[in-house]
Design a protein around this motif. Structure first.
Motif, PDB file in Angstrom:
ATOM      1  N   HIS A 360      48.705 -16.822  21.066  1.00 43.18           N
ATOM      2  CA  HIS A 360      48.073 -16.828  23.051  1.00 43.18           C
ATOM      3  C   HIS A 360      47.441 -17.704  23.154  1.00 43.18           C
ATOM      4  N   SER A 361      47.117 -18.918  22.447  1.00 43.57           N
ATOM      5  CA  SER A 361      46.488 -20.061  23.251  1.00 43.57           C
ATOM      6  C   SER A 361      46.629 -20.466  24.598  1.00 43.57           C
ATOM      7  N   HIS A 362      45.791 -20.650  25.440  1.00 47.31           N
ATOM      8  CA  HIS A 362      46.171 -21.050  26.948  1.00 47.31           C
ATOM      9  C   HIS A 362      47.282 -20.701  27.522  1.00 47.31           C
ATOM     10  N   LYS A 363      47.148 -18.736  27.383  1.00 50.38           N
ATOM     11  CA  LYS A 363      48.033 -18.321  26.888  1.00 50.38           C
ATOM     12  C   LYS A 363      47.307 -17.212  28.329  1.00 50.38           C
ATOM     13  N   ASN A 364      47.930 -16.479  29.694  1.00 51.13           N
ATOM     14  CA  ASN A 364      47.127 -16.081  30.035  1.00 51.13           C
ATOM     15  C   ASN A 364      47.698 -14.806  30.229  1.00 51.13           C
ATOM     16  N   CYS A 365      47.317 -13.352  30.649  1.00 51.12           N
ATOM     17  CA  CYS A 365      48.161 -12.810  30.525  1.00 51.12           C
ATOM     18  C   CYS A 365      49.383 -12.208  30.753  1.00 51.12           C
ATOM     19  N   ASP A 366      50.232 -12.345  31.907  1.00 49.25           N
ATOM     20  CA  ASP A 366      51.674 -12.748  32.619  1.00 49.25           C
ATOM     21  C   ASP A 366      52.351 -13.225  31.559  1.00 49.25           C
ATOM     22  N   GLN A 367      51.755 -14.152  30.584  1.00 44.99           N
ATOM     23  CA  GLN A 367      52.762 -15.609  30.134  1.00 44.99           C
ATOM     24  C   GLN A 367      52.727 -14.984  28.364  1.00 44.99           C
ATOM     25  N   MET A 368      52.019 -14.075  27.720  1.00 48.49           N
ATOM     26  CA  MET A 368      51.984 -13.666  26.663  1.00 48.49           C
ATOM     27  C   MET A 368      52.890 -12.358  26.636  1.00 48.49           C
ATOM     28  N   LEU A 369      52.897 -11.746  28.156  1.00 50.48           N
ATOM     29  CA  LEU A 369      53.396 -10.628  27.987  1.00 50.48           C
ATOM     30  C   LEU A 369      55.390 -10.986  28.252  1.00 50.48           C
ATOM     31  N   GLU A 370      55.182 -12.325  28.886  1.00 52.64           N
ATOM     32  CA  GLU A 370      56.648 -12.210  28.900  1.00 52.64           C
ATOM     33  C   GLU A 370      56.997 -13.189  27.209  1.00 52.64           C
TER      34      GLU A 370
END
Length: 534
Positions: A360-370
């Motif tokens: 999850h480096s450089h990823k926010n919540c929305d990006q990780m959930l996706e």
């Protein structure tokens, strides 16, 4: 007090008093000097068992530069040895086995060969690095006194307090000083021996000193704290323990106290009754006691909801517990788009760690959930529902906060979260959310307020504590919650020690004792029947 009397009545001779914690040592020294006068300070040494033994080691030239490991350093070396030998036992079991070996005399014995390999590798590294851990201090001194390489303390009297908590090495340290001609006094109450899991010997250790030093045993039979009926029920309970000193404790007080037993519906009902009782008795001190800190969480939430000041004795705040920290983490993630809090909340919902721990480096919540949604197998309907639900929810909750409806967003996020938790955790979650929702300000301001709640409550009349943490304290009123079989007695401990634990809780009360158990959480503790409280 014996220490003060010895110093006052004898113009020569030094006295050393030992106990188990720095705070207890400081209090013991202050009380002694208050009774005999500061003029005797030069003849009095007070410390913990380990600090006094370390001073004996430091006097020896060849040991003066030995390095005492910090707990972090000790754990680091042990983990290295544990990894090296690929031990199959859990690391915590390895730690317990090594601690147990170091609290006993003689050659260490292990049932598990792999743990024994870890132990020898660890001891080898200590020797190589000229290091010593906390457990080695007293063992080194005991062995040194026995082979004449270390001299006993240069004192006339040795006093050891709370001796029921001494392990085999601490017991032998006292015995070796007694054999050297030092007059030893041990003070302890075997009925308050609660630390067998730390290898304390309890009554057996007190008997060992008595037998080996041919000591005189003096019983102090008067209890000055408890109302007579409270003490009577506690004494009836503890009499069920067979291996204990022969003593009949009597109450100094004659005024009868209040005792009530409650069989409540559930933890919420229990917490409500506790808060009501506290509010109806202003100006009195209260202790709310439970077997574990987690059992106190519903009471803490109820006290906060009723604006009743309280302080925690040793334990963590409800906001640091599993449910409280998960709620705060989820709300922080909604507010700041940080992944950590969201991941912890999803873990409690049952999402597998291999999904939550994807890069999850450089990823926010929305990006990780996706990203997680892409990795969820199509047949895992529950996980898909959870991930899709929280993605939609985050968008809605952020809109609500942007529109100034922060409390509405808190309730909505909590309702989503609680549906995936067991009912008791879900109920606690909703109560905590209600507290946050009633605060003023933005979400960030409310979360910041939580860290300050009850920060200035050192003088609060209400204390939340575990039964273990209550030892040595006293209060006008005591309420023991969660008195169900499975909590107290707990299956991870011996019945005799659990009985002593309940006895300690009961005898913290001066005037009023309340005990409750929940229908939802199992049958009432059998200790209630033994104490003739049914």
């Amino acid at each position: 007090m014996r220490a003060a009397r010895l110093l006052s009545e004898n113009k020569t001779g030094r006295l050393c008093a030992v106990t188990f914690t720095r705070d207890a040592a400081a209090e013991l020294k202050a009380r002694t000097l208050q009774l005999c006068g500061e003029r005797e300070a030069q003849r009095l040494a007070v410390g913990t068992f380990h600090s006094v033994a370390l001073s004996q080691i430091r006097r020896l030239k060849h040991l003066s530069r030995i390095k005492l490991l910090s707990d972090g350093e000790r754990m680091g070396i042990l983990r290295r040895c544990y990894s090296q030998f690929k031990c199959h036992a859990p690391f915590e079991d390895v730690l317990s086995a090594i601690d147990r070996a170091k609290s006993q005399l003689g050659v260490p014995k292990f049932e598990d060969v792999e743990i024994e390999d870890v132990f020898h590798a660890y001891q080898g590294l200590l020797a190589t690095e000229r290091g010593m851990d906390f457990s080695d201090i007293l063992l080194t001194v005991v062995n040194g006194i026995r082979d004449d390489s270390i001299k006993p303390l240069s004192i006339r009297w040795l006093l050891a307090d709370e001796f029921q908590d001494a392990d085999e090495i601490q017991t032998q340290w006292v015995i070796e000083h007694g054999k050297a001609g030092i007059e030893c006094t041990i003070v302890g109450d075997d009925d308050q021996s609660l630390y067998s899991f730390r290898n304390a010997l309890g009554y057996e250790g007190m008997q060992r000193v008595t037998q080996q030093l041919v000591s005189q045993e003096i019983t102090l039979p008067v209890n000055y704290r408890c109302a007579p009926n409270i003490l009577a029920h506690a004494a009836t309970l503890i009499a069920c323990n067979k291996l204990r000193a022969n003593k009949a404790i009597t109450a100094h007080r004659s005024n009868v106290g209040v005792i009530n037993v409650h069989r409540v519906a559930d933890r919420l009902d229990e917490a409500g009754r506790v808060a009501k009782a506290i509010k109806s008795s202003p100006g009195q001190t209260w202790a709310i006691l439970a077997r574990t800190n987690s059992l106190l969480e519903h009471v803490e939430a109820e006290l906060m909801a009723n604006a009743i000041p309280y302080r925690l004795s040793g334990g963590k705040s409800i906001w640091d517990g599993m449910v409280g920290s998960a709620l705060v983490g989820l709300l922080k993630s909604v507010h700041s788009d940080n992944w950590t809090g969201m991941a912890n909340a999803l873990s409690m919902c049952g999402i597998k760690p291999e999904l939550l721990n994807l890069d999850h480096s450089h990823k926010n919540c929305d990006q990780m959930l996706e990203k997680i949604r892409q990795h969820v197998p199509n047949e895992d309907v529950r996980a898909i529902k959870i991930i899709d639900g929280v993605r939609r929810g985050c968008a809605d909750w952020r809109r609500q906060m942007a529109d100034g409806n922060t409390s509405l967003a808190i309730y909505a996020a909590t309702n989503w979260f609680s549906q995936y938790l067991k009912s008791d955790r879900g109920n606690l979650l909703k109560r905590l959310a209600n507290i946050v929702a009633k605060l003023n300000g933005s979400l960030a301001q409310r979360l910041n307020t939580l860290t300050r709640l009850n920060s200035d409550t050192a003088a609060a009349e209400v204390v939340l504590s575990t039964l273990h943490g209550s030892k040595g304290l006293e209060f006008d009123n005591v309420w023991i919650i969660a008195a169900e079989d499975g909590n107290i007695p707990h299956p991870d401990s011996t019945e005799a020690e659990e009985r002593r634990l309940f006895y300690v809780g009961m005898t913290r009360a001066r005037n009023r004792l309340e005990i409750s158990s929940s229908l939802d959480d199992g049958p009432e503790s059998r200790f209630m029947r033994e104490a003739e409280l049914q």
